[in-house]
Enzyme design. Structure first.
Site: not given
Ligand code: AMP
Length: 286
Positions: A32, A39, A63, A149
């Protein structure tokens, strides 16, 4: 290589299919935006394991519940594209709401069981939105591998289950949680915390470490570990736990005895910001 941009699923698909016709393996990292090291670690993993890497940057409205932070969620596409390119992305898929949810949109991916507990109990429509958008993004980006993640543990479980149940032709890869030096799991939502909340937000990772310490000492009574985590969180006056659980890593069912299949999961509101974190026990610890 410079970062290409695609705004529609058909534009993205043309690029991905052309790579695959050349025999190249394509990795995909859905996000996102508001990119941080978490990321970027997924992008680097994809770039290391695949020949081409695609990132999607899309703040998915379905979501978020109406009461949640959709409007204030941080958006910075140009800076994100620069960081993504540096981390090894070759293509950025950044569709608009009108493209992803055209007028009259009425079809969602709904999963039973796993989506009704933990995050799903607190956020009843959250995983319907997550699964719908992951499914739609994978139609635009028919990658060989998709990277997620461990930070969003339940998301990895429900996405894996969707991929398996619907026979989607993609390999799901889950990478370890990236943390700040003091242990706080990186999250785009950490930016909402003021200085005092930022200090107290450490109670999440401290509670998880406490549970792991007790397990390493030989304690396997899940209630005792849950209680120890709750006590640690209670030491932070701005923190209000939503759930503090120890569950099976596949079924998400609460456990009485902690084994190598267990994961400690928690969601805690620190001030107005809701944070989540988790830690697997035994093998697969991050
Ligand atoms: P988001 O932008 O929050 O939807 O996250 C995108 C992807 O990045 C998802 O697969 C999350 O699980 C992963 N992610 C977010 N924070 C972390 C983190 N601290 N360590 C590893 N992966 C992460």
């Amino acid at each position: 290589m410079t970062l290409q941009r695609a705004c529609t699923p058909s534009e993205a698909r043309d690029v991905v299919r052309a790579w695959q016709r050349e025999g190249l393996r394509v990795g995909f990292v859905p996000t996102m935006g508001a990119l941080h090291e978490g990321h970027l670690s997924l992008l680097r993993a994809s770039a290391a394991e695949c020949d081409r890497t695609v990132i999607s940057i899309y703040v998915n409205p379905t979501q978020f519940a109406p009461t949640e932070d959709l409007a204030k969620y941080p958006r910075r596409l140009d800076a994100d594209c620069r960081a993504a390119a540096e981390a090894g992305a070759d293509l950025c898929f950044c569709p608009s709401d009108a493209v992803m949810y055209p007028d009259g949109f009425a079809t969602y991916v709904v999963q039973e069981g796993l989506t009704g507990v933990l995050e799903g109990a607190s956020r009843p429509t959250h995983f319907r939105g997550v699964l719908t958008i992951v499914c739609k993004l994978l139609h635009g980006v028919p990658a060989d591998r998709a990277y997620f993640g461990q930070k969003d543990f339940q998301q990895t479980v429900v996405v894996r289950r969707m991929v398996r149940d619907l026979g989607m032709p993609v390999e799901v890869r889950v990478m370890p949680t990236v943390r700040e030096p003091d242990g706080l799991a990186m999250s785009s939502r950490n930016a909402y915390l003021n200085a005092e909340e930022r200090v107290q937000a450490l109670c999440l990772s401290t509670a998880l470490k406490e549970a792991q310490r007790l397990y390493a000492e030989g304690r396997t009574d899940a209630d005792a570990l849950r209680e120890a985590m709750r006590r640690t969180i209670a030491e932070a006056p701005l923190a209000r736990p939503d759930y503090v659980e120890i569950v099976d890593r596949e079924t998400l069912e609460p456990l009485q005895t902690v084994t190598g299949r267990a994961v400690a999961v928690l969601a805690v509101k620190v001030g107005e910001t809701r944070l989540i974190d988790n830690a697997p026990f035994g093998e697969g610890e991050d």
